[in-house]
Design an enzyme around this catalytic site. Sequence first.
Site, PDB file in Angstrom:
ATOM      1  N   SER C  46       1.067  -0.684  -0.023  1.00 20.52           N
ATOM      2  CA  SER C  46       0.043  -0.012   0.407  1.00 20.52           C
ATOM      3  C   SER C  46       0.845   1.279   0.153  1.00 20.52           C
ATOM      4  O   SER C  46       1.860   1.003   0.665  1.00 20.52           O
ATOM      5  CB  SER C  46      -0.580  -0.230   1.281  1.00 20.52           C
ATOM      6  N   GLU C  47       0.364   2.214  -0.810  1.00 24.61           N
ATOM      7  CA  GLU C  47       1.421   3.291  -1.325  1.00 24.61           C
ATOM      8  C   GLU C  47       1.586   4.037   0.256  1.00 24.61           C
ATOM      9  O   GLU C  47       2.435   4.956   0.189  1.00 24.61           O
ATOM     10  CB  GLU C  47       0.444   4.592  -1.682  1.00 24.61           C
ATOM     11  N   ASN C  48       1.051   4.350   1.739  1.00 26.57           N
ATOM     12  CA  ASN C  48       1.279   4.831   2.779  1.00 26.57           C
ATOM     13  C   ASN C  48       2.405   4.056   3.503  1.00 26.57           C
ATOM     14  O   ASN C  48       2.114   4.163   4.774  1.00 26.57           O
ATOM     15  CB  ASN C  48       0.291   5.149   3.584  1.00 26.57           C
TER      16      ASN C  48
END
Lengths: 221, 221, 234, 234
Positions: C46-48
Amino acid sequence: MVNKIVADCDAAVADLKDGMTIMVGGFGDPGAPNQLLDAVRRRGIRDLVIIANGAGSEDIGLGGMMKDGLVRKLICSFPNYPQAWAFRERYLKGEVELELVPQGTLAERIRAGGAGLGGFYTPTAVGTDLAQGKEVRTINGRQYVFETALYADVALIKAAKGDRLGNLRYRYAMRNFNPLMASAAALVIAEVDEVVPVGSLPPDDVHTPGIFVDRVVLYQA
Amino acid sequence: MVNKIVADCDAAVADLKDGMTIMVGGFGDPGAPNQLLDAVRRRGIRDLVIIANGAGSEDIGLGGMMKDGLVRKLICSFPNYPQAWAFRERYLKGEVELELVPQGTLAERIRAGGAGLGGFYTPTAVGTDLAQGKEVRTINGRQYVFETALYADVALIKAAKGDRLGNLRYRYAMRNFNPLMASAAALVIAEVDEVVPVGSLPPDDVHTPGIFVDRVVLYQA
Amino acid sequence: MSLTREGIAYRVAQDLPEGAYVNLGIGIPSLVGRFLPADKEIFLHSENGLLGFRSADHDERDPHLVNANKDPVVLLPGAAVFDHAWSFTMIRGGHLTHTVLGALEVAANGDLANWRVSAQQVPGVGGAMDLAAGVRNVWVAMTHVTPQGRPKIVERCHFPLTAPRCVKRIYTDLAVIDVTPEGLVLREVCPGMTPQAVQELTGAPLTVASDCRTMTLPQEFEGLALVAEGGPAA
Amino acid sequence: MSLTREGIAYRVAQDLPEGAYVNLGIGIPSLVGRFLPADKEIFLHSENGLLGFRSADHDERDPHLVNANKDPVVLLPGAAVFDHAWSFTMIRGGHLTHTVLGALEVAANGDLANWRVSAQQVPGVGGAMDLAAGVRNVWVAMTHVTPQGRPKIVERCHFPLTAPRCVKRIYTDLAVIDVTPEGLVLREVCPGMTPQAVQELTGAPLTVASDCRTMTLPQEFEGLALVAEGGPAA
């Protein structure tokens, strides 16, 4: 003795001024320094340039600052979600400027600012509207867009633990942009869920070394 | 089941070939993958381009490869210390090429390679011999030198702990270039002092996520 | 017959290999996580800054564990957490093996448009351009046509591009299509669909692969396919 | 009288303020760590990714704790360890407050030459150019003249530059000199030295500060100064 702990959020942001450029950590709620943002909102300083991933949510933190019209310009990657109604309303009325940046480019521009670099070439956005007006260079047969570093007057960040030297640890998805923003502003203020004694964070597991952090303030539960 | 653990160093480097570009982690002894380097030396592959901070030490690891004349070119920041006699002798005879790069620029070029960037502008080396022939650009009133990304066929790195998914932790000064090099090569091989079960490394304290690592081999004490 | 949104997600999941590192976009792609084969280790990114997670059940929610869609997740053993610079090093540096993205349109040359519908909106790009430009295998999961019945696979995108020439494979409610240097190649069709029927709903020429087959759906899941009367799922 | 190498290092250490983040180069600068005032928290940084350490005694040696000079160190409470990218973010990004470097020459405009003596050698640059270009306060600690008696403070450097216009202050065995936009300003002289005597051993004009003083040396350390007969320490 070095002591970066500040009494409360109001004291921590007392010298912020109109017109400043402020980086705001967080990705959604995790890692967002909402009590610091509420303190900025209470100060009512205006004409701010905000660098953040989103545009705030509801009437909370950055969302509240948007609602109060304190923000002149937003540099971000993802402002278009329902909870960002305060930004949306002002944007559609032309009351706030938007510089839209792909998320990885935003992270990299912030990191470049912190690392003393002038800019870099990224493959992201080549051949798209977000590369319009930007230099495109072919390096080793691939096209890249030139992007410049971002640097702010202030970074407001959030961590799980902090000590009086400014050493920080994040918990899970709190980390996101926070370590990068801690490197890329003249004044860095961290809201932490827990203040811990110096020496309690193992050196190999400090996520943001204290050199990057100027003030630490405890989140008030 | 994913299992990146390899039986021994010889098996780990069995498919390395003449002419490859190889990144070598470590800063002095801490973090240097000396058993992997000894295995490369045993293979006797030649004409190698090495990217490392130094030039090896004595007849050990990279120093041994230098002694055996396996290296065609060295890209490094600091090859001029007494223990690097094997490199020095060959360099002064013109038998090995040297590309000297300031240490921070070397780290950043490797990181850029890992991060998919084409290059960047650094203030380091502006106005010096090491900027000769390179583009200099003024950005926001300051001069910067353009540097390109480095990417290798193989990275040989060293860590304290590793699991079968390739997750790594370093101990103290072992870290140095290793996490960067792990991101910047097509094949990444890690020598570790201890193989640990999956799940024993806390997610917040993994230093190099397994996505970057292809093979893990246990150091033989 | 056409696939439901879950059916498209199911079909994508079958093609992810053991050891894949995968970022799932919003919409149909976000459903892929539900159908990952239990016998393969596949790592969601996930990007985060999370790698190695699954969707959380309601009673597992942790305020500091959400993915980029803000959906609650749990970390699997062997997970890792990192900052946004490392997260996009994984994306842009080609370390992720796959990303599954939604799309407004995909062109025959692999151009992807998935970030902006009209200039009247508030624009937002998130990590879409980084994923499209950086990940080794960009797969699209979407309905074959718009709710109005217009093809989403086209000769040339009309919506603004996310990245040129990036899509390698398209999964729709009707078909699986590869984007190749020689153009679009039809690999699979839904039960009850013919290559000709798929071509009629596609805005660019399809070459039918010599081994083009009718996809098979498993017994163990319900709701993967619609036996539709009014055409494919919107 | 002139300062010993330890004396120069002692004098530098007195000027480091509480809370300073400091990288020490090889040679005389590496001795500064011995004289850090006990009543101030000062954080030493090393290129190889350590912040907050001191020199190790022999019985404290840990194979994974060396600084960039390969000297053994111990971590203090509150120390942090990080990779080379973060280490040079600290250096190049202006986060370190001070670096103390040795020099072959310093020019009147602050140009620094400290990385290469001749083209015949194996060259090596290490982190010198990053430190000189990036750190907020670049201080030089060196002998005032070469072993042959030639001034090392000059109008123009003859050796290859490490960085132009970077040095802010020079500590030698004879004097403390600030590099200012108006040129070199003599701030302090060793006991027994006069400004005129320092000027004679300096290859560029010095302005004598109105408050130029004779430095005082403490009683508690031995070996900081030489009462030399043959001139300054080499």
